[in-house]
Design a protein around this motif. Structure first.
Motif, PDB file in Angstrom:
ATOM      1  N   LEU A  36       0.808  -1.218   0.000  1.00  0.00           N
ATOM      2  CA  LEU A  36       0.000   0.000   0.000  1.00  0.00           C
ATOM      3  C   LEU A  36       0.845   1.274   0.000  1.00  0.00           C
ATOM      4  O   LEU A  36       0.309   2.375   0.117  1.00  0.00           O
ATOM      5  CB  LEU A  36      -0.956   0.002   1.204  1.00  0.00           C
ATOM      6  N   PHE A  37       2.170   1.145  -0.128  1.00  0.00           N
ATOM      7  CA  PHE A  37       3.016   2.338  -0.183  1.00  0.00           C
ATOM      8  C   PHE A  37       2.645   3.218  -1.373  1.00  0.00           C
ATOM      9  O   PHE A  37       2.793   4.434  -1.325  1.00  0.00           O
ATOM     10  CB  PHE A  37       4.492   1.940  -0.258  1.00  0.00           C
ATOM     11  N   ARG A  38       2.202   2.579  -2.429  1.00  0.00           N
ATOM     12  CA  ARG A  38       1.692   3.336  -3.575  1.00  0.00           C
ATOM     13  C   ARG A  38       0.327   2.756  -3.918  1.00  0.00           C
ATOM     14  O   ARG A  38       0.204   1.562  -4.204  1.00  0.00           O
ATOM     15  CB  ARG A  38       2.645   3.232  -4.762  1.00  0.00           C
ATOM     16  N   HIS A  39      -0.691   3.607  -3.897  1.00  0.00           N
ATOM     17  CA  HIS A  39      -2.053   3.090  -4.053  1.00  0.00           C
ATOM     18  C   HIS A  39      -2.957   4.145  -4.679  1.00  0.00           C
ATOM     19  O   HIS A  39      -2.827   5.346  -4.411  1.00  0.00           O
ATOM     20  CB  HIS A  39      -2.610   2.683  -2.686  1.00  0.00           C
ATOM     21  N   ARG A  40      -3.862   3.667  -5.501  1.00  0.00           N
ATOM     22  CA  ARG A  40      -4.881   4.519  -6.106  1.00  0.00           C
ATOM     23  C   ARG A  40      -6.228   3.832  -5.949  1.00  0.00           C
ATOM     24  O   ARG A  40      -6.382   2.643  -6.281  1.00  0.00           O
ATOM     25  CB  ARG A  40      -4.578   4.743  -7.587  1.00  0.00           C
ATOM     26  N   GLY A  41      -7.211   4.572  -5.420  1.00  0.00           N
ATOM     27  CA  GLY A  41      -8.516   3.960  -5.201  1.00  0.00           C
ATOM     28  C   GLY A  41      -9.616   4.993  -5.112  1.00  0.00           C
ATOM     29  O   GLY A  41      -9.364   6.198  -4.976  1.00  0.00           O
ATOM     30  N   ARG A  42     -10.856   4.493  -5.189  1.00  0.00           N
ATOM     31  CA  ARG A  42     -12.021   5.377  -5.093  1.00  0.00           C
ATOM     32  C   ARG A  42     -12.367   5.644  -3.628  1.00  0.00           C
ATOM     33  O   ARG A  42     -12.290   4.755  -2.782  1.00  0.00           O
ATOM     34  CB  ARG A  42     -13.233   4.752  -5.796  1.00  0.00           C
ATOM     35  N   ALA A  43     -12.777   6.880  -3.361  1.00  0.00           N
ATOM     36  CA  ALA A  43     -13.081   7.291  -1.991  1.00  0.00           C
ATOM     37  C   ALA A  43     -14.429   6.761  -1.529  1.00  0.00           C
ATOM     38  O   ALA A  43     -15.408   6.780  -2.270  1.00  0.00           O
ATOM     39  CB  ALA A  43     -13.066   8.813  -1.892  1.00  0.00           C
ATOM     40  N   VAL A  44     -14.452   6.275  -0.291  1.00  0.00           N
ATOM     41  CA  VAL A  44     -15.688   5.998   0.443  1.00  0.00           C
ATOM     42  C   VAL A  44     -15.686   6.994   1.599  1.00  0.00           C
ATOM     43  O   VAL A  44     -14.856   6.913   2.496  1.00  0.00           O
ATOM     44  CB  VAL A  44     -15.735   4.555   0.964  1.00  0.00           C
ATOM     45  N   VAL A  45     -16.605   7.959   1.558  1.00  0.00           N
ATOM     46  CA  VAL A  45     -16.513   9.140   2.410  1.00  0.00           C
ATOM     47  C   VAL A  45     -17.497   9.083   3.575  1.00  0.00           C
ATOM     48  O   VAL A  45     -18.683   8.765   3.392  1.00  0.00           O
ATOM     49  CB  VAL A  45     -16.771  10.418   1.577  1.00  0.00           C
ATOM     50  N   PHE A  46     -16.985   9.426   4.750  1.00  0.00           N
ATOM     51  CA  PHE A  46     -17.814   9.583   5.949  1.00  0.00           C
ATOM     52  C   PHE A  46     -17.686  11.040   6.400  1.00  0.00           C
ATOM     53  O   PHE A  46     -16.575  11.545   6.595  1.00  0.00           O
ATOM     54  CB  PHE A  46     -17.357   8.642   7.055  1.00  0.00           C
ATOM     55  N   GLU A  47     -18.827  11.721   6.545  1.00  0.00           N
ATOM     56  CA  GLU A  47     -18.812  13.147   6.851  1.00  0.00           C
ATOM     57  C   GLU A  47     -18.337  13.444   8.269  1.00  0.00           C
ATOM     58  O   GLU A  47     -17.797  14.518   8.530  1.00  0.00           O
ATOM     59  CB  GLU A  47     -20.203  13.747   6.640  1.00  0.00           C
ATOM     60  N   ASP A  48     -18.535  12.509   9.169  1.00  0.00           N
ATOM     61  CA  ASP A  48     -18.032  12.669  10.537  1.00  0.00           C
ATOM     62  C   ASP A  48     -18.015  11.297  11.196  1.00  0.00           C
ATOM     63  O   ASP A  48     -18.359  10.285  10.574  1.00  0.00           O
ATOM     64  CB  ASP A  48     -18.865  13.672  11.349  1.00  0.00           C
ATOM     65  N   TYR A  49     -17.625  11.258  12.469  1.00  0.00           N
ATOM     66  CA  TYR A  49     -17.464   9.989  13.172  1.00  0.00           C
ATOM     67  C   TYR A  49     -18.796   9.250  13.334  1.00  0.00           C
ATOM     68  O   TYR A  49     -18.858   8.024  13.179  1.00  0.00           O
ATOM     69  CB  TYR A  49     -16.841  10.262  14.540  1.00  0.00           C
ATOM     70  N   ALA A  50     -19.857  10.002  13.625  1.00  0.00           N
ATOM     71  CA  ALA A  50     -21.169   9.368  13.781  1.00  0.00           C
ATOM     72  C   ALA A  50     -21.613   8.709  12.479  1.00  0.00           C
ATOM     73  O   ALA A  50     -22.172   7.612  12.481  1.00  0.00           O
ATOM     74  CB  ALA A  50     -22.200  10.400  14.241  1.00  0.00           C
ATOM     75  N   ASP A  51     -21.364   9.374  11.379  1.00  0.00           N
ATOM     76  CA  ASP A  51     -21.695   8.816  10.064  1.00  0.00           C
ATOM     77  C   ASP A  51     -20.902   7.535   9.824  1.00  0.00           C
ATOM     78  O   ASP A  51     -21.434   6.535   9.316  1.00  0.00           O
ATOM     79  CB  ASP A  51     -21.383   9.852   8.991  1.00  0.00           C
ATOM     80  N   MET A  52     -19.630   7.543  10.198  1.00  0.00           N
ATOM     81  CA  MET A  52     -18.801   6.351  10.025  1.00  0.00           C
ATOM     82  C   MET A  52     -19.324   5.188  10.863  1.00  0.00           C
ATOM     83  O   MET A  52     -19.475   4.066  10.371  1.00  0.00           O
ATOM     84  CB  MET A  52     -17.346   6.672  10.398  1.00  0.00           C
ATOM     85  N   LEU A  53     -19.621   5.439  12.137  1.00  0.00           N
ATOM     86  CA  LEU A  53     -20.128   4.370  12.997  1.00  0.00           C
ATOM     87  C   LEU A  53     -21.437   3.795  12.469  1.00  0.00           C
ATOM     88  O   LEU A  53     -21.676   2.584  12.556  1.00  0.00           O
ATOM     89  CB  LEU A  53     -20.322   4.898  14.419  1.00  0.00           C
ATOM     90  N   ALA A  54     -22.277   4.664  11.922  1.00  0.00           N
ATOM     91  CA  ALA A  54     -23.596   4.220  11.450  1.00  0.00           C
ATOM     92  C   ALA A  54     -23.496   3.342  10.202  1.00  0.00           C
ATOM     93  O   ALA A  54     -24.350   2.472   9.990  1.00  0.00           O
ATOM     94  CB  ALA A  54     -24.476   5.436  11.167  1.00  0.00           C
ATOM     95  N   ARG A  55     -22.471   3.537   9.365  1.00  0.00           N
ATOM     96  CA  ARG A  55     -22.449   2.867   8.070  1.00  0.00           C
ATOM     97  C   ARG A  55     -21.291   1.906   7.816  1.00  0.00           C
ATOM     98  O   ARG A  55     -21.341   1.124   6.878  1.00  0.00           O
ATOM     99  CB  ARG A  55     -22.439   3.930   6.959  1.00  0.00           C
TER     100      ARG A  55
END
Length: 579
Positions: free
Chosen positions: A401-420
């Motif tokens: 993973l020292f060099r990596h390209r990928g699509r973003a999976v975005v969480f707007e804040d911590y609560a959003d991350m925990l929920a999803r």
């Protein structure tokens, strides 16, 4: 030698002298016992919530004995403490408050020298920040690390093994019964985390900076040598008062450069980049974020401890501890810097550690010529996603993973991350880049949320690392391809704020870049649409922190505590008059 405390107890104003001596008598302190002697303030930080610092409830008595034996007079005081396990949402905010508590307690009272009782993550840097601002002779004494536990025939360490077993539990590889058994087994004594997390890292750096007695930073909490170290610390601080050996003479720019090199060699916590910058800033010394990469380019990993390696702090101590590491690292250090003994670090660490044969290496501490990993230290990343910089711990990143390209999976804040994060509907793959926003210093005090959990459905597929990006911190005991401290943070309008699901992100650790694959016009358009969120806190210290906190590359100190020049760093004494 004119003692600072003489302003209170030997003042030409008879009324003041009477008032102060009388107040001491009320607590059983006979003026004949302390007048004319260095008064040593011993600042304690134990509490019933802080298992890391709790040993100081007993150790303080050994410090007092050392002070008395050396001809000083000990006075025990207390500041706030920062138990990382319990302080929510972030103990980083309270590092600065602890430093203020310490500085003002020292400034306003008759103290000639200081012993600082530390251990848990933020007590070490918070105390060093306060000591730097006061510049009275000061020494730290750590409580020591806790013992490793045992779980079903295997050694387990609180911190790193917790995160590993947590992934196994979420993946269904650990039963509920085993999970509860682990809870009972993993943390079985007092003291700090028994791995090279933030506490062990900062203790090591304190010793490297000359603010802790040589050889004492890595003694276990349960070892009798910890009590002997406490007494020796009490003795030494009295001599430091007599010789005027202050933090500004120890924590020089060259000493901070040594500490940064040590940070790489031990595979230390990413949090240290915040703390060293903040401590140096109190002395008017600036450490640009790029310096962490520049100074460690040729420094390998020579310590095989979790989370960058496999061993525990008990193994580290048995192998010779930090004294041996510094000795091995001396060819890369400025050996003219002073230790708290008053000797140079070259003289202090140049010989063999007690009971150790010179040149004898093992699977815990390596020679520079035969390191465990050539890639170590912090990579400092820049690009349109982090124009102010971001950091990643090279020794903890999976090589692929020292060099990596990928699509973003975005969480707007911590609560959003925990929920999803564990939802089966989450559109995520092993090559995705997890992005977490609004977790920086201004947003919420910069908690250790940056080590975003691997989604449960990927854990079941065997995935144990993936690229994660945030403006948060992570625990020093964590590991993985985790990009942290993105600056400017999302809450103040950094580009991280406008990353969307599906955006392509490229990470290249070798080239020190972090790039959002958007053209300048699209990025500018998104930034123009962005609106700053309402402040989370309307009053109190959290509001003060949010209004005055500097960004991660400047250490997250409060701007009102940081001098603009070295001249401004001078300690302003109080006017001693009627209370």
């Amino acid at each position: 030698m004119k003692l600072r405390s003489s302003e209170w107890f030997e003042n030409e104003n008879a009324e003041l002298t009477f008032q102060h001596r009388s107040a001491m008598r009320a607590m059983g302190h006979n003026p004949e016992s302390f007048v004319g002697k260095p008064i040593i303030g011993i600042f304690n930080t134990w509490s019933d919530f802080n298992s890391c610092n709790y040993p100081h409830r007993e150790l303080v008595e050994h410090v007092k004995r050392g002070v008395l034996l050396a001809g000083g007079y000990p006075i025990e005081l207390h500041t706030i403490t920062t138990p990382a396990d319990f302080m929510k949402p972030s103990d980083l905010m309270y590092r600065n408050l602890l430093s203020m508590d310490l500085e003002e307690s020292i400034r306003s009272q008759p103290i000639d020298g200081v012993v600082l009782l530390c251990e848990c993550d933020k007590t070490v840097p918070g105390q060093l920040m306060g000591a730097a601002s006061c510049d009275l002779p000061a020494l730290q004494l750590a409580a020591g690390h806790r013992s490793s536990g045992s779980f079903r025939g295997k050694t387990v360490n609180y911190g790193t093994d917790l995160w590993k077993y947590s992934d196994d539990y979420k993946a269904g590889l650990l039963s509920e019964e085993e999970w509860r058994e682990l809870e009972r087994s993993i943390s079985c004594s007092l003291g700090g985390c028994p791995v090279m997390g933030t506490a062990s890292t900062m203790k090591s750096l304190s010793e490297m900076l000359g603010m802790m007695l040589p050889g004492t930073s890595s003694i276990p909490a349960t070892h009798a040598s910890r009590k002997i170290a406490a007494e020796a610390t009490g003795k030494r601080i009295v001599e430091m008062v007599r010789t005027g050996l202050t933090p500004s003479r120890l924590m020089t720019e060259a000493a901070f450069h040594n500490a940064i090199k040590l940070l790489a060699a031990i595979g230390g916590s990413t949090n240290a980049a915040l703390h060293l910058t903040a401590i140096a800033g109190r002395l008017g010394i600036r450490i640009p974020i790029e310096r962490y990469a520049e100074l460690t380019e040729d420094v390998p990993l020579i310590v095989n401890l979790q989370p960058s390696g496999s061993h525990s702090m008990d193994d580290f101590y048995k192998a010779g501890g930090l004294r041996r590491v510094i000795r091995n690292l001396l060819p890369l250090l400025d050996t003219s810097c002073l230790s708290c003994t008053g000797e140079t670090i070259g003289a202090t660490y140049g010989g063999d550690a007690p009971g150790e044969a010179a040149g004898e290496e093992d699977d815990v501490i390596a020679a520079l010529e035969a390191p465990f990993k050539k890639q170590s230290g912090l990579a400092v990343l820049k690009g349109n996603l982090a124009p102010g910089g971001a950091v990643v711990k090279k020794s903890a990143v999976s090589p692929e993973l020292f060099r990596h390209r990928g699509r973003a999976v975005v969480f707007e804040d911590y609560a959003d991350m925990l929920a999803r994060i564990d939802s089966e509907e989450l559109d995520v793959a092993p090559e995705s880049v997890l992005v977490l926003k609004n977790c920086g210093p201004v947003a919420i005090g910069m908690p250790e949320w940056g080590s975003i959990p691997i989604p449960q459905k990927l854990l079941r597929q065997g995935v144990r690392d993936m690229v994660r990006i945030s403006d948060a911190r992570m625990s020093g005991t964590s590991y993985g391809a985790v990009v942290l401290h993105v600056a400017p943070e999302a809450a103040v309008g950094g580009p991280l704020a406008v990353v969307r699901d599906g955006d392509w992100i490229e990470l290249d650790i070798e080239r020190s870049t972090l790039r959002l694959e958007l053209d300048d016009a699209e990025l500018a358009s998104r930034m123009a649409e962005w609106r700053r969120p309402e402040p989370r806190h309307k009053r109190g210290y959290p509001r003060l922190f949010a209004e005055h906190a500097l960004q991660a590359p400047e250490g997250c100190d409060l701007d009102i505590l940081r001098p603009e020049t070295k001249a401004d760093a001078a300690f302003v004494p109080p006017v001693v008059g009627r209370g």
